[in-house]
Design a protein around this motif. Structure first.
Motif, mmCIF file in Angstrom:
data_model
loop_
_atom_site.group_PDB
_atom_site.id
_atom_site.type_symbol
_atom_site.label_atom_id
_atom_site.label_comp_id
_atom_site.label_asym_id
_atom_site.label_seq_id
_atom_site.Cartn_x
_atom_site.Cartn_y
_atom_site.Cartn_z
ATOM 1 N N GLU A 158 0.844 -1.194 0.000
ATOM 2 C CA GLU A 158 0.000 0.000 0.000
ATOM 3 C C GLU A 158 0.879 1.242 0.000
ATOM 4 O OE1 GLU A 158 -3.221 -0.186 -0.442
ATOM 5 O OE2 GLU A 158 -3.049 -2.369 -0.443
ATOM 6 N N TYR A 159 0.356 2.316 -0.561
ATOM 7 C CA TYR A 159 1.131 3.557 -0.605
ATOM 8 C C TYR A 159 1.340 4.154 0.784
ATOM 9 C CZ TYR A 159 0.598 3.392 -5.663
ATOM 10 O OH TYR A 159 0.653 3.007 -6.970
ATOM 11 N N GLU A 160 0.496 3.787 1.725
ATOM 12 C CA GLU A 160 0.618 4.307 3.083
ATOM 13 C C GLU A 160 1.584 3.489 3.941
ATOM 14 O OE1 GLU A 160 -2.938 5.556 1.052
ATOM 15 O OE2 GLU A 160 -2.239 3.524 1.548
ATOM 16 N N ASP A 161 2.148 2.421 3.402
ATOM 17 C CA ASP A 161 3.055 1.558 4.153
ATOM 18 C C ASP A 161 4.470 2.151 4.102
ATOM 19 O OD1 ASP A 161 4.711 -0.441 5.173
ATOM 20 O OD2 ASP A 161 3.564 -2.069 4.268
ATOM 21 N N THR A 162 4.795 2.946 5.102
ATOM 22 C CA THR A 162 6.054 3.690 5.107
ATOM 23 C C THR A 162 7.266 2.768 5.015
ATOM 24 O OG1 THR A 162 5.051 5.481 6.377
ATOM 25 C CG2 THR A 162 7.455 5.326 6.408
ATOM 26 N N ASN A 163 7.267 1.691 5.774
ATOM 27 C CA ASN A 163 8.418 0.790 5.769
ATOM 28 C C ASN A 163 8.620 0.149 4.396
ATOM 29 O OD1 ASN A 163 9.041 1.278 8.478
ATOM 30 N ND2 ASN A 163 7.702 -0.378 9.192
ATOM 31 N N ALA A 164 7.523 -0.240 3.755
ATOM 32 C CA ALA A 164 7.621 -0.843 2.426
ATOM 33 C C ALA A 164 8.145 0.165 1.403
ATOM 34 C CB ALA A 164 6.272 -1.399 1.991
ATOM 35 N N ILE A 165 7.692 1.409 1.507
ATOM 36 C CA ILE A 165 8.158 2.462 0.596
ATOM 37 C C ILE A 165 9.653 2.696 0.788
ATOM 38 C CG2 ILE A 165 8.025 4.937 0.107
ATOM 39 C CD1 ILE A 165 5.743 3.445 -1.157
ATOM 40 N N ILE A 166 10.108 2.719 2.025
ATOM 41 C CA ILE A 166 11.532 2.928 2.301
ATOM 42 C C ILE A 166 12.361 1.784 1.716
ATOM 43 C CG2 ILE A 166 13.265 2.973 4.146
ATOM 44 C CD1 ILE A 166 11.248 4.617 5.789
ATOM 45 N N ASP A 167 11.916 0.544 1.915
ATOM 46 C CA ASP A 167 12.643 -0.604 1.364
ATOM 47 C C ASP A 167 12.699 -0.536 -0.161
ATOM 48 O OD1 ASP A 167 13.080 -1.605 3.905
ATOM 49 O OD2 ASP A 167 11.399 -3.034 3.816
ATOM 50 N N PHE A 168 11.584 -0.171 -0.767
ATOM 51 C CA PHE A 168 11.532 -0.012 -2.228
ATOM 52 C C PHE A 168 12.520 1.048 -2.693
ATOM 53 C CE2 PHE A 168 9.562 3.069 -5.224
ATOM 54 C CZ PHE A 168 9.693 2.350 -6.405
ATOM 55 N N ALA A 169 12.490 2.218 -2.057
ATOM 56 C CA ALA A 169 13.335 3.333 -2.486
ATOM 57 C C ALA A 169 14.819 3.007 -2.342
ATOM 58 C CB ALA A 169 12.982 4.585 -1.698
ATOM 59 N N LYS A 170 15.175 2.275 -1.295
ATOM 60 C CA LYS A 170 16.577 1.913 -1.085
ATOM 61 C C LYS A 170 17.109 1.022 -2.199
ATOM 62 C CE LYS A 170 16.882 2.326 3.963
ATOM 63 N NZ LYS A 170 17.006 1.578 5.248
ATOM 64 N N ALA A 171 16.221 0.324 -2.888
ATOM 65 C CA ALA A 171 16.633 -0.572 -3.966
ATOM 66 C C ALA A 171 16.723 0.131 -5.317
ATOM 67 C CB ALA A 171 15.653 -1.739 -4.062
ATOM 68 N N CYS A 172 16.458 1.440 -5.344
ATOM 69 C CA CYS A 172 16.413 2.193 -6.601
ATOM 70 C C CYS A 172 17.479 3.288 -6.614
ATOM 71 C CB CYS A 172 15.032 2.827 -6.785
ATOM 72 S SG CYS A 172 13.671 1.641 -6.779
ATOM 73 N N ASP A 173 17.890 3.666 -7.821
ATOM 74 C CA ASP A 173 18.854 4.756 -7.978
ATOM 75 C C ASP A 173 18.167 6.105 -8.129
ATOM 76 O OD1 ASP A 173 21.441 3.254 -8.100
ATOM 77 O OD2 ASP A 173 20.393 2.261 -9.742
ATOM 78 N N VAL A 174 16.940 6.110 -8.605
ATOM 79 C CA VAL A 174 16.125 7.314 -8.722
ATOM 80 C C VAL A 174 14.669 6.859 -8.697
ATOM 81 C CG1 VAL A 174 16.024 7.337 -11.250
ATOM 82 C CG2 VAL A 174 15.822 9.491 -10.010
ATOM 83 N N ILE A 175 13.773 7.737 -8.249
ATOM 84 C CA ILE A 175 12.344 7.419 -8.162
ATOM 85 C C ILE A 175 11.571 8.387 -9.046
ATOM 86 C CG2 ILE A 175 10.351 7.135 -6.632
ATOM 87 C CD1 ILE A 175 12.594 5.302 -5.825
ATOM 88 N N THR A 176 10.574 7.864 -9.766
ATOM 89 C CA THR A 176 9.620 8.702 -10.473
ATOM 90 C C THR A 176 8.220 8.159 -10.195
ATOM 91 O OG1 THR A 176 9.131 9.794 -12.596
ATOM 92 C CG2 THR A 176 9.701 7.442 -12.673
ATOM 93 N N TYR A 177 7.200 8.738 -10.810
ATOM 94 C CA TYR A 177 5.829 8.279 -10.589
ATOM 95 C C TYR A 177 5.052 8.363 -11.889
ATOM 96 C CZ TYR A 177 5.877 13.308 -9.413
ATOM 97 O OH TYR A 177 6.128 14.659 -9.399
ATOM 98 N N GLU A 178 4.051 7.483 -12.022
ATOM 99 C CA GLU A 178 3.309 7.393 -13.284
ATOM 100 C C GLU A 178 1.909 7.972 -13.184
ATOM 101 O OE1 GLU A 178 1.216 4.168 -14.622
ATOM 102 O OE2 GLU A 178 0.374 4.113 -12.615
ATOM 103 N N PHE A 179 1.507 8.420 -12.016
ATOM 104 C CA PHE A 179 0.225 9.112 -11.896
ATOM 105 C C PHE A 179 0.309 10.117 -10.758
ATOM 106 C CE2 PHE A 179 -0.078 5.940 -8.716
ATOM 107 C CZ PHE A 179 -1.133 6.195 -7.869
ATOM 108 N N GLU A 180 -0.512 11.175 -10.853
ATOM 109 C CA GLU A 180 -0.332 12.308 -9.951
ATOM 110 C C GLU A 180 -1.032 12.171 -8.611
ATOM 111 O OE1 GLU A 180 -3.175 13.947 -13.181
ATOM 112 O OE2 GLU A 180 -1.874 12.223 -12.869
ATOM 113 N N ASN A 181 -1.763 11.081 -8.402
ATOM 114 C CA ASN A 181 -2.451 10.908 -7.122
ATOM 115 C C ASN A 181 -1.696 9.996 -6.161
ATOM 116 O OD1 ASN A 181 -4.622 12.678 -7.535
ATOM 117 N ND2 ASN A 181 -5.681 11.165 -8.783
ATOM 118 N N VAL A 182 -0.407 9.773 -6.424
ATOM 119 C CA VAL A 182 0.441 9.165 -5.410
ATOM 120 C C VAL A 182 0.398 10.060 -4.174
ATOM 121 C CG1 VAL A 182 2.819 8.591 -4.787
ATOM 122 C CG2 VAL A 182 1.983 8.089 -7.082
ATOM 123 N N PRO A 183 0.076 9.537 -2.991
ATOM 124 C CA PRO A 183 0.023 10.397 -1.802
ATOM 125 C C PRO A 183 1.330 11.167 -1.615
ATOM 126 C CG PRO A 183 -0.886 8.236 -1.302
ATOM 127 C CD PRO A 183 -0.285 8.137 -2.679
#
Length: 358
Positions: free
Chosen positions: A59-84
Protein backbone atom coordinates in the motif's frame (compact mmCIF):
# COMPACT_ATOMS: atom_id res chain seq x y z
CA UNK A 1 28.82 14.05 -6.61
CA UNK A 2 25.50 14.17 -4.72
CA UNK A 3 23.02 11.47 -5.78
CA UNK A 4 20.57 14.30 -6.39
CA UNK A 5 22.57 15.37 -9.47
CA UNK A 6 24.03 12.03 -10.50
CA UNK A 7 23.80 10.93 -14.14
CA UNK A 8 22.71 7.30 -14.07
CA UNK A 9 24.97 4.75 -15.79
CA UNK A 10 23.70 1.82 -17.83
CA UNK A 11 22.14 -0.90 -15.68
CA UNK A 12 20.83 1.54 -13.06
CA UNK A 13 17.39 0.99 -11.56
CA UNK A 14 14.56 3.51 -11.91
CA UNK A 15 11.79 3.11 -9.34
CA UNK A 16 8.27 3.88 -10.52
CA UNK A 17 5.46 4.59 -8.07
CA UNK A 18 2.40 3.10 -9.77
CA UNK A 19 2.01 0.13 -12.08
CA UNK A 20 -0.63 1.16 -14.64
CA UNK A 21 -0.25 1.45 -18.39
CA UNK A 22 1.97 4.52 -18.10
CA UNK A 23 4.31 2.65 -15.80
CA UNK A 24 4.29 -0.25 -18.26
CA UNK A 25 5.31 1.96 -21.18
CA UNK A 26 7.96 3.73 -19.08
CA UNK A 27 9.45 0.35 -18.17
CA UNK A 28 9.53 -0.67 -21.82
CA UNK A 29 11.30 2.56 -22.76
CA UNK A 30 13.84 2.12 -19.96
CA UNK A 31 14.64 -1.40 -21.15
CA UNK A 32 15.49 -0.07 -24.62
CA UNK A 33 18.04 2.23 -22.99
CA UNK A 34 19.69 -0.48 -20.91
CA UNK A 35 18.10 0.65 -17.67
CA UNK A 36 16.14 -1.44 -15.19
CA UNK A 37 12.81 -0.61 -13.55
CA UNK A 38 11.32 -1.42 -10.18
CA UNK A 39 7.55 -0.96 -9.83
CA UNK A 40 5.78 -0.20 -6.56
CA UNK A 41 2.07 -0.99 -6.74
CA UNK A 42 -0.72 -2.28 -4.49
CA UNK A 43 -1.64 -4.68 -7.31
CA UNK A 44 0.66 -7.61 -8.11
CA UNK A 45 -1.14 -8.10 -11.45
CA UNK A 46 -0.79 -4.50 -12.62
CA UNK A 47 0.03 -3.84 -16.31
CA UNK A 48 3.62 -2.82 -15.56
CA UNK A 49 4.37 -6.08 -13.74
CA UNK A 50 4.60 -7.93 -17.07
CA UNK A 51 7.56 -5.89 -18.30
CA UNK A 52 9.45 -4.49 -15.29
CA UNK A 53 12.57 -6.07 -13.79
CA UNK A 54 11.27 -5.95 -10.22
CA UNK A 55 7.99 -5.28 -8.44
CA UNK A 56 7.23 -4.46 -4.82
CA UNK A 57 3.61 -4.99 -3.80
CA UNK A 58 2.31 -2.83 -0.97
CA UNK A 59 0.00 0.00 0.00
CA UNK A 60 1.13 3.56 -0.61
CA UNK A 61 0.62 4.31 3.08
CA UNK A 62 3.06 1.56 4.15
CA UNK A 63 6.05 3.69 5.11
CA UNK A 64 8.42 0.79 5.77
CA UNK A 65 7.62 -0.84 2.43
CA UNK A 66 8.16 2.46 0.60
CA UNK A 67 11.53 2.93 2.30
CA UNK A 68 12.64 -0.60 1.36
CA UNK A 69 11.53 -0.01 -2.23
CA UNK A 70 13.33 3.33 -2.49
CA UNK A 71 16.58 1.91 -1.09
CA UNK A 72 16.63 -0.57 -3.97
CA UNK A 73 16.41 2.19 -6.60
CA UNK A 74 18.85 4.76 -7.98
CA UNK A 75 16.12 7.31 -8.72
CA UNK A 76 12.34 7.42 -8.16
CA UNK A 77 9.62 8.70 -10.47
CA UNK A 78 5.83 8.28 -10.59
CA UNK A 79 3.31 7.39 -13.28
CA UNK A 80 0.23 9.11 -11.90
CA UNK A 81 -0.33 12.31 -9.95
CA UNK A 82 -2.45 10.91 -7.12
CA UNK A 83 0.44 9.17 -5.41
CA UNK A 84 0.02 10.40 -1.80
CA UNK A 85 2.39 13.29 -1.16
CA UNK A 86 3.68 11.63 2.02
CA UNK A 87 4.55 8.52 -0.02
CA UNK A 88 6.58 10.54 -2.50
CA UNK A 89 8.35 12.44 0.26
CA UNK A 90 9.17 9.21 2.09
CA UNK A 91 10.65 7.75 -1.09
CA UNK A 92 12.60 10.97 -1.65
CA UNK A 93 14.31 10.54 1.71
CA UNK A 94 16.10 7.46 0.33
CA UNK A 95 16.64 8.26 -3.38
CA UNK A 96 16.31 11.27 -5.69
CA UNK A 97 12.67 11.94 -6.68
CA UNK A 98 12.13 13.25 -10.21
CA UNK A 99 9.84 15.12 -10.75
CA UNK A 100 9.96 16.63 -7.26
CA UNK A 101 7.26 16.36 -4.61
CA UNK A 102 6.22 19.98 -5.14
CA UNK A 103 4.87 19.08 -8.58
CA UNK A 104 2.62 16.50 -6.92
CA UNK A 105 1.48 18.99 -4.27
CA UNK A 106 0.49 21.47 -6.98
CA UNK A 107 -1.23 19.01 -9.33
CA UNK A 108 -3.19 17.06 -6.70
CA UNK A 109 -5.40 19.97 -5.66
CA UNK A 110 -7.23 22.04 -8.26
CA UNK A 111 -7.24 25.14 -6.06
CA UNK A 112 -3.50 24.88 -5.42
CA UNK A 113 -2.91 24.20 -9.12
CA UNK A 114 -4.95 27.14 -10.39
CA UNK A 115 -3.44 29.47 -7.77
CA UNK A 116 0.09 28.41 -8.71
CA UNK A 117 -0.52 28.76 -12.44
CA UNK A 118 -1.98 32.26 -12.13
CA UNK A 119 0.09 33.79 -9.33
CA UNK A 120 3.48 32.08 -9.68
CA UNK A 121 3.78 30.81 -13.25
CA UNK A 122 1.94 33.86 -14.59
CA UNK A 123 -0.26 32.01 -17.09
CA UNK A 124 -3.93 32.41 -17.93
CA UNK A 125 -6.50 30.11 -16.30
CA UNK A 126 -10.28 30.19 -16.03
CA UNK A 127 -11.77 32.32 -13.28
CA UNK A 128 -12.17 30.26 -10.11
CA UNK A 129 -13.30 30.40 -6.48
CA UNK A 130 -12.71 28.20 -3.45
CA UNK A 131 -16.04 26.82 -2.20
CA UNK A 132 -16.78 25.60 1.33
CA UNK A 133 -20.56 26.10 1.61
CA UNK A 134 -23.64 26.62 -0.54
CA UNK A 135 -23.74 30.35 0.12
CA UNK A 136 -20.15 30.70 -1.08
CA UNK A 137 -21.10 28.82 -4.23
CA UNK A 138 -24.02 31.17 -4.96
CA UNK A 139 -21.82 34.20 -4.32
CA UNK A 140 -19.10 32.87 -6.62
CA UNK A 141 -21.60 32.19 -9.39
CA UNK A 142 -22.73 35.82 -9.27
CA UNK A 143 -19.16 36.84 -10.05
CA UNK A 144 -18.29 34.09 -12.54
CA UNK A 145 -21.68 33.85 -14.25
CA UNK A 146 -23.36 30.87 -15.92
CA UNK A 147 -22.52 28.28 -17.01
CA UNK A 148 -19.86 27.31 -14.48
CA UNK A 149 -18.27 24.03 -13.44
CA UNK A 150 -18.32 22.80 -9.84
CA UNK A 151 -15.42 20.39 -9.22
CA UNK A 152 -13.90 18.43 -6.39
CA UNK A 153 -10.48 19.83 -5.57
CA UNK A 154 -8.89 16.37 -5.49
CA UNK A 155 -9.11 13.00 -7.27
CA UNK A 156 -11.04 14.11 -10.33
CA UNK A 157 -10.22 12.71 -13.76
CA UNK A 158 -12.04 11.72 -16.99
CA UNK A 159 -14.99 13.91 -16.02
CA UNK A 160 -15.40 12.44 -12.53
CA UNK A 161 -16.13 14.79 -9.65
CA UNK A 162 -17.54 17.70 -11.66
CA UNK A 163 -20.94 19.14 -12.52
CA UNK A 164 -21.86 21.92 -14.95
CA UNK A 165 -24.24 24.46 -13.41
CA UNK A 166 -26.24 26.36 -16.02
CA UNK A 167 -28.79 28.30 -13.92
CA UNK A 168 -29.83 29.22 -10.37
CA UNK A 169 -32.23 26.30 -10.03
CA UNK A 170 -29.36 23.80 -10.45
CA UNK A 171 -27.19 25.15 -7.63
CA UNK A 172 -28.72 23.23 -4.72
CA UNK A 173 -28.64 19.87 -6.51
CA UNK A 174 -24.99 20.41 -7.50
CA UNK A 175 -24.07 21.32 -3.95
CA UNK A 176 -25.96 18.32 -2.53
CA UNK A 177 -24.13 16.04 -4.96
CA UNK A 178 -20.58 17.20 -4.27
CA UNK A 179 -20.81 19.36 -1.16
CA UNK A 180 -19.25 16.93 1.33
CA UNK A 181 -15.81 17.43 -0.28
CA UNK A 182 -13.43 20.34 -0.77
CA UNK A 183 -14.65 22.12 -3.91
CA UNK A 184 -13.71 24.71 -6.48
CA UNK A 185 -15.98 26.40 -9.01
CA UNK A 186 -14.57 27.52 -12.36
CA UNK A 187 -15.94 29.74 -15.09
CA UNK A 188 -17.00 27.78 -18.17
CA UNK A 189 -14.65 28.48 -21.09
CA UNK A 190 -16.29 28.79 -24.58
CA UNK A 191 -13.40 27.06 -26.33
CA UNK A 192 -13.15 26.23 -30.02
CA UNK A 193 -10.84 23.26 -29.47
CA UNK A 194 -8.95 21.43 -26.77
CA UNK A 195 -5.21 21.14 -27.27
CA UNK A 196 -2.24 19.98 -25.26
CA UNK A 197 1.51 19.99 -25.35
CA UNK A 198 3.97 17.45 -24.00
CA UNK A 199 7.10 19.14 -22.70
CA UNK A 200 10.20 17.96 -20.88
CA UNK A 201 12.93 19.51 -18.76
CA UNK A 202 16.25 17.82 -18.18
CA UNK A 203 18.46 17.82 -15.12
CA UNK A 204 20.65 20.50 -16.74
CA UNK A 205 17.64 22.80 -17.23
CA UNK A 206 17.25 22.12 -20.96
CA UNK A 207 13.61 22.22 -22.12
CA UNK A 208 12.13 20.56 -25.18
CA UNK A 209 8.56 20.19 -26.37
CA UNK A 210 6.66 18.24 -28.98
CA UNK A 211 4.34 19.91 -31.50
CA UNK A 212 0.85 20.89 -30.42
CA UNK A 213 -1.72 18.08 -30.12
CA UNK A 214 -5.43 18.53 -30.91
CA UNK A 215 -7.70 16.44 -28.68
CA UNK A 216 -11.28 15.19 -28.90
CA UNK A 217 -13.13 13.78 -25.89
CA UNK A 218 -16.13 11.47 -25.67
CA UNK A 219 -17.99 11.11 -22.37
CA UNK A 220 -15.23 13.21 -20.75
CA UNK A 221 -12.56 10.64 -21.74
CA UNK A 222 -9.89 11.41 -24.33
CA UNK A 223 -10.89 9.67 -27.56
CA UNK A 224 -8.48 10.91 -30.23
CA UNK A 225 -5.34 13.03 -30.42
CA UNK A 226 -3.91 14.38 -33.68
CA UNK A 227 -0.36 15.69 -33.90
CA UNK A 228 1.17 17.80 -35.16
CA UNK A 229 -2.02 19.83 -34.86
CA UNK A 230 -2.86 22.56 -37.38
CA UNK A 231 -2.37 26.17 -36.27
CA UNK A 232 0.56 25.73 -33.92
CA UNK A 233 2.21 29.09 -33.22
CA UNK A 234 4.49 27.81 -30.47
CA UNK A 235 2.69 29.65 -27.67
CA UNK A 236 1.64 26.46 -25.86
CA UNK A 237 5.25 25.31 -25.72
CA UNK A 238 6.37 28.65 -24.30
CA UNK A 239 3.73 28.44 -21.57
CA UNK A 240 4.74 24.87 -20.74
CA UNK A 241 8.38 25.91 -20.38
CA UNK A 242 7.39 28.65 -17.91
CA UNK A 243 5.58 26.09 -15.77
CA UNK A 244 8.44 23.57 -15.89
CA UNK A 245 11.01 26.16 -14.87
CA UNK A 246 8.87 27.58 -12.07
CA UNK A 247 8.48 24.09 -10.56
CA UNK A 248 12.20 23.25 -11.05
CA UNK A 249 10.75 20.21 -12.77
CA UNK A 250 12.68 17.22 -14.14
CA UNK A 251 10.81 14.90 -16.48
CA UNK A 252 7.89 15.00 -18.91
CA UNK A 253 4.73 16.99 -18.22
CA UNK A 254 1.41 17.19 -20.07
CA UNK A 255 -0.23 20.63 -20.20
CA UNK A 256 -3.84 20.86 -21.37
CA UNK A 257 -5.31 24.04 -22.85
CA UNK A 258 -8.56 25.53 -24.04
CA UNK A 259 -8.10 27.50 -27.26
CA UNK A 260 -10.44 30.47 -27.69
CA UNK A 261 -11.88 31.93 -30.88
CA UNK A 262 -9.08 34.52 -31.11
CA UNK A 263 -6.39 31.83 -30.84
CA UNK A 264 -5.44 32.63 -27.25
CA UNK A 265 -4.82 29.78 -24.81
CA UNK A 266 -6.07 29.15 -21.28
CA UNK A 267 -4.41 26.41 -19.24
CA UNK A 268 -6.96 23.84 -18.11
CA UNK A 269 -4.67 21.60 -16.06
CA UNK A 270 -1.21 20.15 -15.77
CA UNK A 271 -0.23 16.50 -15.38
CA UNK A 272 3.22 15.91 -13.80
CA UNK A 273 3.87 12.72 -15.77
CA UNK A 274 3.72 11.25 -19.24
CA UNK A 275 0.28 11.90 -20.68
CA UNK A 276 -2.41 10.14 -22.72
CA UNK A 277 -2.35 12.88 -25.36
CA UNK A 278 1.35 12.17 -25.91
CA UNK A 279 0.95 8.52 -26.86
CA UNK A 280 1.17 9.51 -30.53
CA UNK A 281 4.90 10.16 -30.03
CA UNK A 282 5.55 6.40 -29.86
CA UNK A 283 5.06 6.19 -33.63
CA UNK A 284 5.83 9.75 -34.70
CA UNK A 285 9.40 9.09 -35.80
CA UNK A 286 10.96 10.98 -32.88
CA UNK A 287 12.07 10.12 -29.35
CA UNK A 288 8.76 9.26 -27.68
CA UNK A 289 7.50 10.78 -24.44
CA UNK A 290 8.27 7.66 -22.41
CA UNK A 291 11.92 7.53 -23.45
CA UNK A 292 12.10 11.29 -22.97
CA UNK A 293 10.91 10.96 -19.39
CA UNK A 294 13.38 8.16 -18.67
CA UNK A 295 16.19 10.22 -20.20
CA UNK A 296 15.27 13.21 -18.04
CA UNK A 297 14.99 11.40 -14.71
CA UNK A 298 18.22 9.49 -15.44
CA UNK A 299 20.04 12.77 -16.06
CA UNK A 300 20.67 11.92 -19.71
CA UNK A 301 20.43 14.42 -22.61
CA UNK A 302 16.90 14.99 -23.90
CA UNK A 303 16.03 13.51 -27.28
CA UNK A 304 14.66 14.88 -30.56
CA UNK A 305 11.01 15.98 -30.47
CA UNK A 306 10.50 16.61 -34.20
CA UNK A 307 8.11 14.01 -35.69
CA UNK A 308 8.50 12.52 -39.15
CA UNK A 309 4.79 11.60 -39.35
CA UNK A 310 1.39 13.01 -38.55
CA UNK A 311 -0.24 10.61 -36.11
CA UNK A 312 -3.84 10.09 -35.02
CA UNK A 313 -3.98 8.33 -31.68
CA UNK A 314 -7.27 6.65 -30.73
CA UNK A 315 -7.87 5.24 -27.28
CA UNK A 316 -9.32 1.73 -27.11
CA UNK A 317 -11.84 2.03 -24.32
CA UNK A 318 -13.81 -0.88 -22.90
CA UNK A 319 -15.04 -3.22 -25.63
CA UNK A 320 -13.07 -1.27 -28.29
CA UNK A 321 -10.19 -3.60 -27.48
CA UNK A 322 -12.14 -6.50 -29.01
CA UNK A 323 -11.50 -4.95 -32.44
CA UNK A 324 -7.75 -5.58 -32.16
CA UNK A 325 -7.70 -8.27 -34.89
CA UNK A 326 -9.15 -5.80 -37.42
CA UNK A 327 -6.78 -3.03 -36.35
CA UNK A 328 -3.80 -5.37 -36.51
CA UNK A 329 -4.16 -5.80 -40.28
CA UNK A 330 -4.43 -2.06 -41.03
CA UNK A 331 -1.57 -0.52 -42.96
CA UNK A 332 0.23 2.26 -41.06
CA UNK A 333 -1.51 1.38 -37.77
CA UNK A 334 0.39 0.46 -34.62
CA UNK A 335 -1.36 -1.28 -31.72
CA UNK A 336 -0.41 -0.71 -28.09
CA UNK A 337 -2.25 -3.03 -25.69
CA UNK A 338 -1.94 -2.61 -21.93
CA UNK A 339 -2.44 -6.18 -20.75
CA UNK A 340 -5.31 -5.39 -18.38
CA UNK A 341 -7.18 -8.50 -17.31
CA UNK A 342 -10.76 -7.20 -17.15
CA UNK A 343 -12.66 -5.21 -19.77
CA UNK A 344 -14.91 -2.57 -18.20
CA UNK A 345 -16.89 0.36 -19.65
CA UNK A 346 -14.76 3.50 -19.60
CA UNK A 347 -11.53 1.60 -18.93
CA UNK A 348 -8.54 2.37 -21.17
CA UNK A 349 -7.42 -0.98 -22.54
CA UNK A 350 -4.96 0.21 -25.17
CA UNK A 351 -4.54 2.63 -28.05
CA UNK A 352 -3.78 2.65 -31.75
CA UNK A 353 -1.58 5.11 -33.62
CA UNK A 354 -2.39 5.67 -37.29
CA UNK A 355 0.32 7.41 -39.28
CA UNK A 356 0.48 9.55 -42.39
CA UNK A 357 3.83 10.84 -43.65
CA UNK A 358 4.35 14.61 -43.35
Amino acid sequence: MSREFEILPLGSTIGILGGGQLGRMLAMAAARLGLKTHIYSPNALCPAADVANYISVGEYEDTNAIIDFAKACDVITYEFENVPAVTAKTAASEAPLRPNARALDVAQDRLTEKSFLRAQAGVEVAGFEDIDNEFALKRALKRLGYPAVLKTRRFGYDGKGQIIIRKDSEVKAAWNSLGKQDLIVEAFIPFVREVSVIAARGMDGTCRAYPLTENTHQNHILHTSIAPAPRDNGKAQEIAFKILKKLDYIGVMGVEFFELQDGSLIVNEIAPRVHNSGHWTQDGGCVDQFEQHIRAVAGWPLGDTTPAHTVTMTNLIGDDILDWPKIAIEANARLHIYGKKDIRPGRKMGHVNRMTRN
